[in-house]
Enzyme design. Structure first.
Site, mmCIF file in Angstrom:
data_model
loop_
_atom_site.group_PDB
_atom_site.id
_atom_site.type_symbol
_atom_site.label_atom_id
_atom_site.label_comp_id
_atom_site.label_asym_id
_atom_site.label_seq_id
_atom_site.Cartn_x
_atom_site.Cartn_y
_atom_site.Cartn_z
ATOM 1 N N LYS A 191 36.848 40.488 55.982
ATOM 2 C CA LYS A 191 36.233 39.509 55.075
ATOM 3 C C LYS A 191 37.238 39.234 53.961
ATOM 4 O O LYS A 191 37.382 40.009 53.024
ATOM 5 C CB LYS A 191 34.929 40.024 54.476
ATOM 6 C CG LYS A 191 34.158 38.883 53.819
ATOM 7 C CD LYS A 191 33.489 39.238 52.528
ATOM 8 C CE LYS A 191 34.358 39.350 51.337
ATOM 9 N NZ LYS A 191 34.996 38.111 50.854
ATOM 10 N N PRO A 192 37.957 38.108 54.071
ATOM 11 C CA PRO A 192 38.928 37.795 53.017
ATOM 12 C C PRO A 192 38.210 37.274 51.776
ATOM 13 O O PRO A 192 37.033 36.920 51.839
ATOM 14 C CB PRO A 192 39.782 36.689 53.648
ATOM 15 C CG PRO A 192 38.882 36.024 54.646
ATOM 16 C CD PRO A 192 37.897 37.074 55.122
ATOM 17 N N ALA A 193 38.927 37.213 50.653
ATOM 18 C CA ALA A 193 38.327 36.690 49.418
ATOM 19 C C ALA A 193 37.925 35.231 49.617
ATOM 20 O O ALA A 193 38.655 34.456 50.256
ATOM 21 C CB ALA A 193 39.321 36.809 48.274
ATOM 22 N N GLU A 267 41.432 50.666 47.412
ATOM 23 C CA GLU A 267 42.582 50.287 46.569
ATOM 24 C C GLU A 267 42.013 49.477 45.422
ATOM 25 O O GLU A 267 41.690 48.299 45.582
ATOM 26 C CB GLU A 267 43.584 49.456 47.384
ATOM 27 C CG GLU A 267 44.227 50.199 48.543
ATOM 28 C CD GLU A 267 45.275 51.209 48.086
ATOM 29 O OE1 GLU A 267 45.597 51.257 46.887
ATOM 30 O OE2 GLU A 267 45.758 51.976 48.933
ATOM 31 N N LEU A 268 41.867 50.097 44.266
ATOM 32 C CA LEU A 268 41.085 49.482 43.194
ATOM 33 C C LEU A 268 41.968 49.046 42.021
ATOM 34 O O LEU A 268 43.168 48.894 42.162
ATOM 35 C CB LEU A 268 39.981 50.451 42.759
ATOM 36 C CG LEU A 268 39.120 50.983 43.916
ATOM 37 C CD1 LEU A 268 38.075 51.965 43.433
ATOM 38 C CD2 LEU A 268 38.458 49.836 44.686
ATOM 39 N N ARG A 295 55.037 39.456 37.648
ATOM 40 C CA ARG A 295 54.924 39.238 39.092
ATOM 41 C C ARG A 295 53.522 38.716 39.374
ATOM 42 O O ARG A 295 52.540 39.238 38.838
ATOM 43 C CB ARG A 295 55.166 40.565 39.803
ATOM 44 C CG ARG A 295 55.042 40.501 41.295
ATOM 45 C CD ARG A 295 55.438 41.844 41.890
ATOM 46 N NE ARG A 295 55.247 41.840 43.319
ATOM 47 C CZ ARG A 295 54.540 42.751 43.985
ATOM 48 N NH1 ARG A 295 54.001 43.767 43.356
ATOM 49 N NH2 ARG A 295 54.405 42.666 45.285
ATOM 50 N N CYS A 301 47.369 44.294 40.681
ATOM 51 C CA CYS A 301 46.833 45.590 40.286
ATOM 52 C C CYS A 301 47.931 46.468 39.697
ATOM 53 O O CYS A 301 47.659 47.402 38.960
ATOM 54 C CB CYS A 301 46.211 46.280 41.498
ATOM 55 S SG CYS A 301 47.359 46.371 42.868
ATOM 56 N N GLU A 398 41.365 45.800 32.476
ATOM 57 C CA GLU A 398 42.463 45.164 33.190
ATOM 58 C C GLU A 398 42.491 43.664 32.836
ATOM 59 O O GLU A 398 41.571 42.925 33.172
ATOM 60 C CB GLU A 398 42.184 45.347 34.688
ATOM 61 C CG GLU A 398 43.327 45.041 35.577
ATOM 62 C CD GLU A 398 42.961 45.290 37.049
ATOM 63 O OE1 GLU A 398 41.758 45.403 37.374
ATOM 64 O OE2 GLU A 398 43.895 45.353 37.853
HETATM 65 P P1 NAP Z 1 36.734 41.775 43.521
HETATM 66 O O1 NAP Z 1 35.920 40.834 42.731
HETATM 67 O O2 NAP Z 1 36.362 43.201 43.523
HETATM 68 O O3 NAP Z 1 36.731 41.196 45.009
HETATM 69 C C1 NAP Z 1 37.462 41.796 46.035
HETATM 70 C C2 NAP Z 1 36.797 41.489 47.353
HETATM 71 O O4 NAP Z 1 35.495 42.064 47.353
HETATM 72 C C3 NAP Z 1 36.608 40.003 47.621
HETATM 73 O O5 NAP Z 1 36.774 39.764 48.995
HETATM 74 C C4 NAP Z 1 35.157 39.789 47.212
HETATM 75 O O6 NAP Z 1 34.547 38.697 47.828
HETATM 76 C C5 NAP Z 1 34.549 41.076 47.707
HETATM 77 N N1 NAP Z 1 33.273 41.384 47.081
HETATM 78 C C6 NAP Z 1 32.816 41.041 45.859
HETATM 79 N N2 NAP Z 1 31.581 41.534 45.686
HETATM 80 C C7 NAP Z 1 31.237 42.194 46.814
HETATM 81 C C8 NAP Z 1 30.094 42.915 47.240
HETATM 82 N N3 NAP Z 1 29.024 43.082 46.464
HETATM 83 N N4 NAP Z 1 30.097 43.461 48.475
HETATM 84 C C9 NAP Z 1 31.165 43.327 49.285
HETATM 85 N N5 NAP Z 1 32.280 42.658 48.932
HETATM 86 C C10 NAP Z 1 32.327 42.108 47.706
HETATM 87 O O7 NAP Z 1 38.260 41.730 43.106
HETATM 88 P P2 NAP Z 1 39.185 40.459 42.971
HETATM 89 O O8 NAP Z 1 38.837 39.789 41.687
HETATM 90 O O9 NAP Z 1 39.190 39.667 44.212
HETATM 91 O O10 NAP Z 1 40.633 41.144 42.892
HETATM 92 C C11 NAP Z 1 41.117 41.647 41.731
HETATM 93 C C12 NAP Z 1 40.957 43.168 41.674
HETATM 94 O O11 NAP Z 1 41.569 43.755 42.807
HETATM 95 C C13 NAP Z 1 41.661 43.756 40.484
HETATM 96 O O12 NAP Z 1 40.851 44.733 39.887
HETATM 97 C C14 NAP Z 1 42.895 44.385 41.086
HETATM 98 O O13 NAP Z 1 43.431 45.434 40.323
HETATM 99 C C15 NAP Z 1 42.405 44.833 42.400
HETATM 100 N N6 NAP Z 1 43.510 45.008 43.352
HETATM 101 C C16 NAP Z 1 43.860 46.280 43.694
HETATM 102 C C17 NAP Z 1 44.918 46.484 44.556
HETATM 103 C C18 NAP Z 1 45.331 47.873 44.942
HETATM 104 O O14 NAP Z 1 46.017 48.005 45.929
HETATM 105 N N7 NAP Z 1 44.937 48.907 44.211
HETATM 106 C C19 NAP Z 1 45.610 45.398 45.086
HETATM 107 C C20 NAP Z 1 45.231 44.111 44.715
HETATM 108 C C21 NAP Z 1 44.159 43.935 43.847
HETATM 109 P P3 NAP Z 1 34.501 37.279 47.083
HETATM 110 O O15 NAP Z 1 35.850 36.758 47.211
HETATM 111 O O16 NAP Z 1 33.509 36.492 47.807
HETATM 112 O O17 NAP Z 1 34.103 37.556 45.660
#
Ligand code: NAP
Length: 499
Positions: A191-193, A267-268, A295, A301, A398
């Site tokens: 399930k991609p974003a 990976e948060l 970057r 993250c 963040e």
């Molecule tokens: P996010 O809001 O947590 O969303 C990530 C993914 O989860 C998306 O595909 C999103 O879908 C899905 N999602 C949201 N709510 C959900 C739910 N209730 N149940 C299941 N899936 C759900 O994060 P983001 O804003 O896309 O990305 C930014 C975050 O990712 C930052 O905190 C960043 O630090 C972190 N990140 C971490 C790493 C690492 O390797 N540690 C790498 C990259 C990013 P939708 O698109 O439909 O909302």
């Protein structure tokens, strides 16, 4: 290819978009959503619709898992060499189509083309790395210490996986999971974003061309992430959940995964400290800080979100860093010379601005930027805050954008205390010429990764991941495939005394 060597025209964009599938990828075939629904994918630099694509329903999610479960047995039995060759072909195909993948990521996510090309190189390298790891999966055979039995330890694929990925690296965050899963013999539902699903759809066509059997990878883009994925996480046939995204959603998914005692990789979020000591090479530190902070426009993250500089070099470092930030060109990602594109959406931009305003109210000084750039598009100025108090919100939350908060410290002990004063523990960066200090930091900092005199740590051959609330598990490196393997032990009677 250099930034200016390739000029993208509106017709290049249209041709690429028209060539993309718009359906769900289930059981090796493209299909519309079961209720005929769709959603729009927006270009964050123009706020215009790029493409309208199928919007998976709960029933589509179930169909995707059915397909993954059906394919699992045969896929697990496929020879490692065959799985390896599919990954290797996929690597070659993505590399050949670098410009298409780069342009698509620029369009749907906003990053400049040069950075998008960098992501294609990084993301595709997971395919090559894990193609090479596929044939190295092995076990062990031993005689029990008392000599009365034999121990056979084997590695088995975990089984059907659910992958949930974020929007900031649309290709790399997917290949970092898909490649080791293919290598290990697992099937999967991705399930991609919702903001950036197009790259995954293009990638599915590449995997199909590379010979991936039907059902091994299934893709369910949806505007209802929670509703569509929750039943899959509750389904006893699912064996693994791998999530990259925010700590907030990760915590919720971990709780949901507990019902089936699912294997999980998380990976948060991060809030990386970047430490510059008095003995650092200041120019190197400024280069590193630019890379670590800017970057992906700060939407990473791994972004250096707390720049901590020792008193003796604070003025010199800050002056050079502010100058570099001032020269950081903001433009649509396809524009020649763009160093930074828009933020991904209005919500992300508003959150960044809110943290900047709050920091100033909390006592920080605005050295550069701090404003929206007129639209269309979600552009924001590269911003530097100085004298940021350790208690400021931006030091704890963040800020997913081009904002660099700078604070100072007096001693190494204080630097370590400030760096560790966070719930996050993904990565830290340190600039020092003192080897012993570097080694002390490697032991004292509470992180999964440390960049020593470098502003970038991501490498497909290295284990990427965090400690504390930055996550569980590692992606990449020799460790990456272990996330998709179960250990099975077979006890064997002593062959000399068994009948
Ligand atoms: P996010 O809001 O947590 O969303 C990530 C993914 O989860 C998306 O595909 C999103 O879908 C899905 N999602 C949201 N709510 C959900 C739910 N209730 N149940 C299941 N899936 C759900 O994060 P983001 O804003 O896309 O990305 C930014 C975050 O990712 C930052 O905190 C960043 O630090 C972190 N990140 C971490 C790493 C690492 O390797 N540690 C790498 C990259 C990013 P939708 O698109 O439909 O909302």
């Amino acid at each position: 290819m250099s930034d200016s060597a390739f000029t993208v025209t509106a017709s290049d964009e249209q041709l690429l978009l028209q060539s993309l599938p718009t359906g769900l990828f289930i059981g090796g075939a493209w299909r519309p959503a079961s209720d005929g629904g769709s959603f729009d994918v927006i270009d964050p630099s123009t706020e215009q619709v790029l493409l309208t694509i199928a919007d998976a329903t709960v029933a589509d999610g179930a169909a995707a898992l059915d397909a993954a479960v059906e394919a699992q047995r045969g896929w697990a039995k496929t020879a490692p060499r065959v799985r390896a060759e599919i990954l290797r072909s996929a690597f070659e195909l993505v590399t050949q189509r670098t410009e298409d993948f780069a342009l698509l990521m620029t369009l749907e996510m906003g990053k400049p083309l040069a950075e998008a090309r960098g992501e294609v190189a990084y993301g595709s390298e997971f395919l090559r790395w894990f193609s090479e790891e596929t044939a190295r999966i092995s076990g062990r055979f031993a005689t029990a210490p008392d000599g009365r039995s034999r121990l056979l330890v084997t590695k088995r694929p975990v089984g059907p996986c659910l992958f949930i990925t974020p929007w900031n690296f649309p290709l790399a965050m997917a290949t970092r999971k898909i490649a080791p899963a293919i290598a290990a013999g697992c099937t999967m539902v991705l399930k991609p974003a919702a903001l950036t699903p197009l790259t995954a759809l293009l990638f599915a066509t590449v995997l199909q061309e590379a010979g991936l059997p039907a059902g091994v990878l299934n893709i369910i883009q949806t505007s209802r992430a929670g509703a569509v994925t929750a039943p899959l996480i509750q389904d006893p046939r699912l064996r693994k959940l791998s999530f990259t995204g925010s700590t907030e959603i990760g915590r919720r998914l971990l709780a949901d995964a507990a019902h089936q005692v699912l294997r999980v990789s998380m990976e948060l979020g991060g809030n990386a400290p970047l430490l510059v000591f008095d003995d650092a090479d200041i120019d190197l530190a400024v280069d590193g800080a630019m890379l670590a902070k800017m970057r992906n426009g700060g939407e990473a993250c791994t972004a250096a979100n707390r720049i901590l500089v020792q008193d003796g070099v604070a003025a010199a470092f800050t002056a050079k860093f502010v100058e570099r930030m001032r020269l950081h060109t903001v433009a649509r990602g396809t524009a020649p010379g763009a160093k930074m594109g828009p933020l991904v959406d209005e919500g992300t931009r508003a959150k960044v601005h809110e943290l900047v305003i709050a920091s100033i109210a909390e006592g920080a000084s605005l050295a550069l930027g701090g404003h929206y750039i007129d639209g269309p598009g979600y552009f924001y100025e590269p911003t530097v805050l100085t004298n940021v108090p350790p208690t400021a919100r931006i030091m704890r939350e963040e800020a997913f954008g081009p904002v660099a908060p700078i604070a100072t410290f007096a001693t190494e002990a204080e630097a370590v205390q400030l760096a560790n004063d966070t719930e996050f523990g993904l990565v830290a960066y340190a600039f020092t010429r003192d080897l012993n200090r570097g080694l002390r930091l490697a032991e004292e900092l509470e992180v999964g990764m440390l960049g020593l005199n470098t502003g970038i740590v991501s490498n497909p051959a290295a284990p990427f991941g965090g400690v504390k609330q930055s996550g569980l598990g590692r992606e990449g490196g020799a460790e990456g495939i272990e996330e998709y393997l179960e250990t099975r032990y077979i006890g064997i009677a002593d062959p000399f005394s068994a009948g």
